[in-house]
Enzyme design. Sequence first.
Site, PDB file in Angstrom:
ATOM      1  N   ARG A 139     -15.801 -13.177 -26.048  1.00  0.00           N
ATOM      2  CA  ARG A 139     -15.653 -13.533 -24.657  1.00  0.00           C
ATOM      3  C   ARG A 139     -16.919 -14.191 -24.149  1.00  0.00           C
ATOM      4  O   ARG A 139     -17.943 -14.154 -24.795  1.00  0.00           O
ATOM      5  CB  ARG A 139     -15.333 -12.303 -23.849  1.00  0.00           C
ATOM      6  CG  ARG A 139     -13.953 -11.843 -24.239  1.00  0.00           C
ATOM      7  CD  ARG A 139     -13.726 -10.461 -23.952  1.00  0.00           C
ATOM      8  NE  ARG A 139     -12.402 -10.029 -24.396  1.00  0.00           N
ATOM      9  CZ  ARG A 139     -12.003  -8.804 -24.221  1.00  0.00           C
ATOM     10  NH1 ARG A 139     -12.790  -7.947 -23.624  1.00  0.00           N
ATOM     11  NH2 ARG A 139     -10.820  -8.438 -24.637  1.00  0.00           N
ATOM     12  N   THR A 140     -16.786 -14.812 -22.988  1.00  0.00           N
ATOM     13  CA  THR A 140     -17.916 -15.546 -22.415  1.00  0.00           C
ATOM     14  C   THR A 140     -19.151 -14.667 -22.314  1.00  0.00           C
ATOM     15  O   THR A 140     -19.086 -13.562 -21.781  1.00  0.00           O
ATOM     16  CB  THR A 140     -17.561 -16.010 -20.992  1.00  0.00           C
ATOM     17  OG1 THR A 140     -16.356 -16.742 -21.033  1.00  0.00           O
ATOM     18  CG2 THR A 140     -18.661 -16.859 -20.427  1.00  0.00           C
ATOM     19  N   LEU A 141     -20.237 -15.154 -22.868  1.00  0.00           N
ATOM     20  CA  LEU A 141     -21.472 -14.388 -22.795  1.00  0.00           C
ATOM     21  C   LEU A 141     -22.472 -15.039 -21.852  1.00  0.00           C
ATOM     22  O   LEU A 141     -23.039 -14.380 -21.007  1.00  0.00           O
ATOM     23  CB  LEU A 141     -22.083 -14.250 -24.192  1.00  0.00           C
ATOM     24  CG  LEU A 141     -21.225 -13.448 -25.180  1.00  0.00           C
ATOM     25  CD1 LEU A 141     -21.881 -13.436 -26.543  1.00  0.00           C
ATOM     26  CD2 LEU A 141     -21.032 -12.025 -24.691  1.00  0.00           C
TER      27      LEU A 141
END
Lengths: 274, 245
Positions: free
Chosen positions: B22-24
């Site tokens: 997922r977006t980090l």
Amino acid sequence: MFRNQYDTDVTTWSPTGRLFQVEYAMEAVKQGSAAIGLRSRSHVVLACVNKAQSELSSHQRKIFKVDDHIGVAIAGLTADGRVLSRYMRSESINHSFTYESPLPVGRLVVRLADKAQVCTQRSWKRPYGVGLLVGGLDESGAHLYYNCPSGSYFEYQAFAIGSRSQAAKTYLERRFESFKESSREELINDAILAIRETLQGETLKSSLCTVSVLGVDEPFHFLDQESIQKVIDTFEVVPEEEEDAGEADAAAADGAAAAAPAEQGDQDVAPMEM
Amino acid sequence: MTFTIPIDNGDALKNAEADSQRTLYPYVTGTSIVAIKYKDGVLMASDMGGSYGSTLRYKNIERMQAIGKHSLLGASGEISDFQEILRYLDELVLNDNMWDDGNSLGPKEVHNYLTRVMYNRRNKFNPLWNTLVLGGVKNGESYLGMVSMIGVSFEDNHVATGFGNHLARPILRDEWRADLSFEEGVKLLEKCMRVLLYRDRSAINKLQIAKITEEGVTVSQPYSLKTFWEFSAFHNPTAGAQGSW
């Protein structure tokens, strides 16, 4: 319409290009008790006749609020009507949630029509046996639509469906050109008068009809019995003369009319259709 | 701002999400957007920079775009996520047009749609890393709102994202009026953008101003602001130094 070898299921065409099951479904709409809709530029009025199974029971609910700006009146199988009203409420509320804006009635009507069409093209389904008069608002003002079991929909200035709706339609046809500019009160008046036409001689009382209104600055709501009675009183003011004339006519008409109602009479109307 | 949450989803054969994450953190980012309501509609300003960390890498990024007939969207944050959002909105507007029925999506509807999208992504711990500004005019009414990457959404007469919140909004609070003319509005926005240019290291001196009114959207050609660096303290910066800072 007679039984024939092409009417067993909805996915069979007749050689003359008809889908009989769909047409039979539209018959069910004609058997239900009358529902009327009319609109002006800014308001829509939906009205219906309250028919009860027997004196012991309450009458069927035929008008439903879908949202503040959309209402629907049904005729035919009320169970199907209830299910479709729930679908309409669901679509309306989902749109409001995502866009914080009322669902335009024209778009709801198309979704409803597409849903009905599906049932005319699946061998394991049957068409919905209910006609819907959908009244509502969108950016261009007030609209009235009729959705039928075949999946078609039409827009109307005024329309009536159900049993004895022809009488109401005749009345509306005489007057519809003025509806666009009608005031809210005039529209309600015309709705109740149209209802009276379908009763054909029976005295019009507020307990016999349900009337609902929605408009540009007015969320959908039902009129209470008193308001309806007040409107009725304004035109049923001279009952004696009308009744005398009415009785004479009714006696003559009864003989001829007796044959017709017997067909649509209570014995032939299935309990689920009101 | 970086998140480092190590995620081990296991065996790629058994788990479909095994090698995805997922977006980090964002990679290519746009800096502030400043927008105000004015007499005839909404004005929005943004520069054309896309930073790759501390490098001012891209200098021709248009961070504002017209949506449908009535709205204008500006974005700060991850540019690729902004492009993704533009694709969602393109589909939305397309379907709206396909109805062909005289109804059209206004700025309020678009703003709320975006709020739902941003909030839903946030709930999945996979946010679109943007702060969005949505302005528009429909049926004579102006609309200006903002949505953040965690789905916080509100409307106001003037909004700013990123550094603009700290540097531009105080100016707008003091000097904004409801009856600003177009010229006054542009001057006010330029004042805000100049402060951002001096003080925000990711700002570049190439900006666009977009206007949306009942007639539609116009995005100006890029231009630069005049800056002044001739302060005496800059001429000989170490003159007053006494050994320490």
